[in-house]
Design a protein around this motif. Structure first.
Motif, PDB file in Angstrom:
ATOM      1  N   GLN A  47       8.725  41.564  65.209  1.00  0.00           N
ATOM      2  CA  GLN A  47       9.062  42.968  65.432  1.00  0.00           C
ATOM      3  C   GLN A  47      10.059  43.445  64.394  1.00  0.00           C
ATOM      4  N   TYR A  89      12.131  52.513  73.231  1.00  0.00           N
ATOM      5  CA  TYR A  89      12.324  51.065  73.234  1.00  0.00           C
ATOM      6  C   TYR A  89      13.006  50.667  74.533  1.00  0.00           C
ATOM      7  N   LEU A 235      22.722  45.760  58.035  1.00  0.00           N
ATOM      8  CA  LEU A 235      22.512  44.331  58.108  1.00  0.00           C
ATOM      9  C   LEU A 235      21.312  43.982  57.235  1.00  0.00           C
ATOM     10  N   SER A 239      19.830  38.516  57.819  1.00  0.00           N
ATOM     11  CA  SER A 239      20.797  38.395  58.911  1.00  0.00           C
ATOM     12  C   SER A 239      20.187  38.798  60.239  1.00  0.00           C
ATOM     13  N   ILE A 242      18.093  35.890  61.378  1.00  0.00           N
ATOM     14  CA  ILE A 242      18.999  34.831  61.821  1.00  0.00           C
ATOM     15  C   ILE A 242      19.643  35.208  63.147  1.00  0.00           C
ATOM     16  N   GLY A 243      19.999  36.479  63.270  1.00  0.00           N
ATOM     17  CA  GLY A 243      20.634  36.921  64.505  1.00  0.00           C
ATOM     18  C   GLY A 243      19.746  36.686  65.712  1.00  0.00           C
ATOM     19  N   ALA A 247      20.780  33.879  68.350  1.00  0.00           N
ATOM     20  CA  ALA A 247      21.074  34.358  69.703  1.00  0.00           C
ATOM     21  C   ALA A 247      20.230  33.621  70.729  1.00  0.00           C
ATOM     22  N   THR A 259      20.395  39.467  74.930  1.00  0.00           N
ATOM     23  CA  THR A 259      19.797  40.798  74.979  1.00  0.00           C
ATOM     24  C   THR A 259      18.795  40.977  73.855  1.00  0.00           C
ATOM     25  N   PHE A 261      15.813  43.886  72.194  1.00  0.00           N
ATOM     26  CA  PHE A 261      15.222  45.216  72.200  1.00  0.00           C
ATOM     27  C   PHE A 261      13.728  45.057  71.970  1.00  0.00           C
ATOM     28  N   ASN A 263      10.482  47.108  71.148  1.00  0.00           N
ATOM     29  CA  ASN A 263      10.028  48.396  70.648  1.00  0.00           C
ATOM     30  C   ASN A 263       8.504  48.390  70.622  1.00  0.00           C
TER      31      ASN A 263
ATOM     32  N   SER B  51      29.815  50.526  62.648  1.00  0.00           N
ATOM     33  CA  SER B  51      28.553  51.229  62.489  1.00  0.00           C
ATOM     34  C   SER B  51      27.869  51.441  63.827  1.00  0.00           C
ATOM     35  N   ASN B 229      25.917  56.703  65.485  1.00  0.00           N
ATOM     36  CA  ASN B 229      25.227  56.038  66.590  1.00  0.00           C
ATOM     37  C   ASN B 229      23.827  55.588  66.200  1.00  0.00           C
ATOM     38  N   ILE B 230      23.782  54.847  65.096  1.00  0.00           N
ATOM     39  CA  ILE B 230      22.514  54.242  64.754  1.00  0.00           C
ATOM     40  C   ILE B 230      22.258  53.115  65.738  1.00  0.00           C
ATOM     41  N   SER B 231      21.870  53.498  66.948  1.00  0.00           N
ATOM     42  CA  SER B 231      21.698  52.495  67.993  1.00  0.00           C
ATOM     43  C   SER B 231      20.593  51.545  67.585  1.00  0.00           C
ATOM     44  N   SER B 232      19.981  51.881  66.462  1.00  0.00           N
ATOM     45  CA  SER B 232      19.168  50.912  65.740  1.00  0.00           C
ATOM     46  C   SER B 232      17.813  50.674  66.389  1.00  0.00           C
ATOM     47  N   SER B 233      17.755  50.529  67.683  1.00  0.00           N
ATOM     48  CA  SER B 233      16.497  50.340  68.405  1.00  0.00           C
ATOM     49  C   SER B 233      15.738  49.125  67.907  1.00  0.00           C
ATOM     50  N   VAL B 234      16.338  48.382  67.028  1.00  0.00           N
ATOM     51  CA  VAL B 234      15.671  47.188  66.521  1.00  0.00           C
ATOM     52  C   VAL B 234      16.377  45.929  67.021  1.00  0.00           C
ATOM     53  N   LEU B 235      17.690  45.928  66.875  1.00  0.00           N
ATOM     54  CA  LEU B 235      18.446  44.725  67.159  1.00  0.00           C
ATOM     55  C   LEU B 235      19.635  45.093  68.023  1.00  0.00           C
ATOM     56  N   SER B 236      19.902  44.276  69.009  1.00  0.00           N
ATOM     57  CA  SER B 236      21.072  44.521  69.830  1.00  0.00           C
ATOM     58  C   SER B 236      22.320  44.262  69.008  1.00  0.00           C
ATOM     59  N   SER B 237      23.376  44.926  69.412  1.00  0.00           N
ATOM     60  CA  SER B 237      24.657  44.739  68.738  1.00  0.00           C
ATOM     61  C   SER B 237      25.047  43.267  68.752  1.00  0.00           C
ATOM     62  N   SER B 239      23.099  40.648  68.773  1.00  0.00           N
ATOM     63  CA  SER B 239      22.309  39.892  67.798  1.00  0.00           C
ATOM     64  C   SER B 239      22.788  40.156  66.383  1.00  0.00           C
ATOM     65  N   MET B 240      23.244  41.368  66.132  1.00  0.00           N
ATOM     66  CA  MET B 240      23.746  41.665  64.791  1.00  0.00           C
ATOM     67  C   MET B 240      24.980  40.834  64.487  1.00  0.00           C
ATOM     68  N   ILE B 242      25.865  38.080  65.909  1.00  0.00           N
ATOM     69  CA  ILE B 242      25.458  36.679  65.801  1.00  0.00           C
ATOM     70  C   ILE B 242      24.792  36.436  64.460  1.00  0.00           C
ATOM     71  N   GLY B 243      23.988  37.382  64.026  1.00  0.00           N
ATOM     72  CA  GLY B 243      23.299  37.236  62.753  1.00  0.00           C
ATOM     73  C   GLY B 243      24.270  37.055  61.606  1.00  0.00           C
TER      74      GLY B 243
END
Lengths: 489, 489
Positions: A47, A89, A235, A239, A242-243, A247, A259, A261, A263, B51, B229-237, B239-240, B242-243
């Motif tokens: 994803q 998402y 990021l 990364s 890897i994240g 995780a 956690t 996401f 999508n 971010s 608020n780039i909540s990103s919808s891709v990766l949880s905070s 995971s970022m 941790i990444g």
DNA sequence: ATGTCGGCGCCCCGCCGACAA
DNA sequence: TTGTCGGCGGGGCGCCGACAT
């Protein structure tokens, strides 16, 4: 409500679950909260790769201690929509399962049975006229009559003000008018603000649904445009991968929650699968080369239809990182497909087998507990150990069915011949085919769409009639839900 | 060119480095490619937190084997700009250093000396009139005269077509006209397209620069708006975070390269520091409670100015995850500051000490090799071991200076008294201050801005004159670059 | 049934100097 | 020097039915 335990609080507002699911599409289901699921880090990684439009890099390390799948308890699900793009998402909190939970298992079985209540809605792909500044939105007649409040036809022309809320609970107001020659339903004043505000273009879709309170809701589905290229600027792609892996690995090692996401529009395939769905697929589907199957796809206007395909290979998608993974380990070809139109790799649980146990693909020899071909022996034994430890209630009695007999892929055809036939139906010798099919005379042909089979070989049903082939469909009564059509000749 | 080895290829286009730096701001420098740098995972993590507008979560595991800083070789730097927002960021490829590289060390020293060539440019914060649809852009007179091609004043009114390229090499065209009563420079036709296209609002800034080829370049700097608020919808905070940590940990363990994105406008502080800058700060700045320092800040119109502050505490920013880290381990107060206006935590290398070795903050006792107070003993010894192993050319002779004498924070004042004085200058007894200063008669007062000191205590320079205090500034000739002003009384 | 277009009314975008800060 | 505003001209937004598919 079919999924009452799903939390639907977004960052600020409450996301309407009906609207969310309408935007996500008819094939997207979220496992119930509290249920057992199977999480595939590889799919999660895909994803990200799809979102970033960049494949996983060699810099990303392997996590040898991270299994290709984690059986988890689904603690929490929240629905979200991107504030900029309205992309839907879901955020899920998973915890690797380390204890017996009968309720969780039952909950995951619920996921298989739940059907979405049919809400009144319509979806229209926007035309150039719909999105130009020259005019408004042309509402399909039936859609307007079914979904919009009735107009007062004593007015000339009949018109009213429509109000609809989007995923962020923003209220949009449109003038709905019935005019022109011939008469048609139009949205005029307010429409261009919506198109501009959501940055819609021809090819994108809008959908209107009416919720239980007769409120009008409004969602969008963007066309599959070129990479949105959310290069993210936060990021690196490495990364991110890897994240995800780290995780999951950390959570697996500590049985701690993590956690993800999901999508649905960006992800090539769901990577959090209800455990019961996974289990059913792995232990009841006999998979082998050449097997025929059906699979659901979404149509343009939010409907579904099945396509038929054939398994052309069984192999690891990524033999280095994810050896012996069941994730998308089936290579498939499609009966009708422009090149690259449909995925050429699927997982066992994505497909519905066209069950013909005496015709296609039994295991090469009898076992008391057959090992599914998708699961190589070494990982299978690992899994058994895990299953016995984590879920002792799954005793020895599971998974023993549909394998009483053996046969070859198709009598009288070698695999090579069969594959050639598969790829070049025009080369198929009709007589050979007829003989082949005739040798099956009297055998069980269950759940096999005859017209599909004929199309597969470039024949018309009438051809079969001429060859006087009989199909016996009585031995196993077909289940209406799973059979498109049964043809008696 | 001051940084000829920086690669400047963006995803599709080439980013102009002058424009990139202009948008990044005057204080942002990137270490030279091939140089030695110090990477702080904690700072990198903070950039993500900023971010995402979300702090690091308890779910994120510790990486006990990941040191708080990694000495790395900077392999590659590419400049980028977000396609949606024009936000500038740099991608750096780092590799934990595991071998002696004299060139890399020298290269990192270059970073300290390099000065940006002064390019002609101007930056203006947009007014309501500039961004309204009612009119165009009012160009400050001097800016237009210095940066724009000269107008033909024989025309009535004088006007021309201006073309400028943005970070993505898009060409924007404006009508430049000199008209009105009184006369002024205006950009009219084309301006509103730019404002709309870049989604600019009053408070955002635009900047025009002229590159070497006399081409006009055009950049934007957005106001510090609420969380993007780039909540990103891709990766949880989670995971970022941790990444980032896992990527650094993996790279550190394998001495393999890894990639980071540095977003100078989003990041609270730079987390990839030239090694020479770090080294100089750690081994030449004597840090202690109450120490006075100066620090550069950016002004609104892309200038710089220094603010003075006092170290009010030395402690770990995150004692759990990052014990004994030097990252932002200094708590500071500012001489002039609305609450929360400036950062209340900085790192040693962020500040310029106001050097007054006999006046303020020597180490409590003499050591042959003083341990900087910012570096607790245990980590310090670790560091020495690492330095000796990784960089044996750094022998015993480093870091021995500026510590020949000792004194207390201020003669006759306890720390508590001094802190009170610091916080409430109005309470300071002038006589006490005078006596205190008088006891320093004849001592070295180097690099200490007297007027700054006086402002600190709410006095005027004349007050000091009345008390007949002598400052000897001859013993160590001040270096022009580092001294704002030296007052001889 | 509905996508596109010519016609055209009117809103508001955007250019102008006046005026003031 | 430059931010804001009233004035006002014209381009294009947007509403209409015609017409074709």
């Amino acid at each position: 409500m079919w999924m009452t335990r799903v939390a639907v609080t977004g960052d600020r507002n409450t996301i309407n679950p009906e609207l969310w699911h309408a935007c996500a599409g008819p094939l997207v289901t979220l496992p119930p909260v509290g249920s057992l699921v199977v999480y595939f880090p590889q799919g999660h990684s895909e994803q990200v790769a799809a979102s970033m439009q960049k494949d996983i890099d060699a810099h990303v390390p392997n996590y040898p201690n991270l299994p290709s799948k984690l059986i988890c308890l689904l603690h929490n699900v929240t629905l979200h929509a991107d504030l900029e793009t309205d992309e839907v998402y879901a955020q899920m909190t998973l915890q690797p399962a380390n204890s017996y939970d009968k309720e969780a298992l039952q909950a995951s079985e619920l996921a298989l049975k739940q059907t979405r209540p049919q809400t009144e809605f319509f979806c229209k792909t926007l035309t150039a006229s719909d999105t130009s500044t020259h005019g408004g939105f042309s509402v399909p007649r039936r859609a307007a009559e079914k979904n919009f409040p009735p107009l007062d036809f004593s007015m000339q022309p009949p018109s009213q003000e429509l109000q609809a809320r989007d995923l962020h609970d923003n209220l949009w107001t449109f003038r709905h008018i019935y005019r022109g020659q011939p008469k048609r339903h139009l949205l005029t004043t307010g429409w261009s603000l919506f198109v501009g505000g959501k940055r819609l273009f021809a090819g994108d879709s809008v959908l209107f649904i009416r919720d239980k309170k007769q409120q009008l809701l409004l969602g969008i589905r963007r066309a599959n445009r070129q990479p949105t290229n959310i290069s993210s600027s936060v990021l690196s792609s490495d990364s991110m991968h890897i994240g995800i892996l780290a995780a999951a690995a950390h959570a697996a090692a500590n049985h701690s929650p993590f956690t993800v996401f999901y999508n649905p529009r960006a992800s090539p395939s769901e990577f959090v699968v209800p455990f019961a769905k996974y289990q059913k697929a792995v232990y009841s589907n006999q998979i082998s080369l050449g097997m025929r199957f059906r699979m659901m796809f979404e149509t343009e206007e939010l409907g579904t239809r099945r396509y038929m395909g054939t398994i052309t290979g069984i192999s690891d998608l990524d033999p280095v990182r994810w050896k012996n993974s069941q994730w998308c380990n089936l290579q498939v070809g499609w009966d009708e497909s422009a090149a690259g139109e449909r995925r050429n790799r699927v997982s066992i649980w994505d497909i519905e087998p066209v069950v013909a146990p005496f015709f296609i693909c039994p295991p090469p020899f009898f076992r008391k507990r057959p090992i599914p071909p998708g699961v190589p022996d070494d990982e299978s034994s690992e899994m058994e150990i895990f299953f016995k430890r984590a879920m002792p209630w799954l005793g020895e009695e599971i998974c023993i069915k549909d394998s009483q007999t053996q046969s070859t892929i198709m009598p009288g055809l070698s695999l090579v011949q069969w594959m050639n036939l598969q790829q070049n139906p025009s080369l198929a010798n009709q007589t050979l085919l007829a003989e082949t099919l005739q040798s099956l005379n009297g055998a069980v042909m269950q759940n096999l769409g005859t017209t599909d089979l004929c199309r597969q070989y470039g024949l018309h049903p009438q051809t079969l009639q001429h060859n006087n082939i009989q199909f016996n469909t009585n031995r196993f009564p077909p289940q209406a839900q799973e059979v498109d059509e049964i043809v008696k000749v």
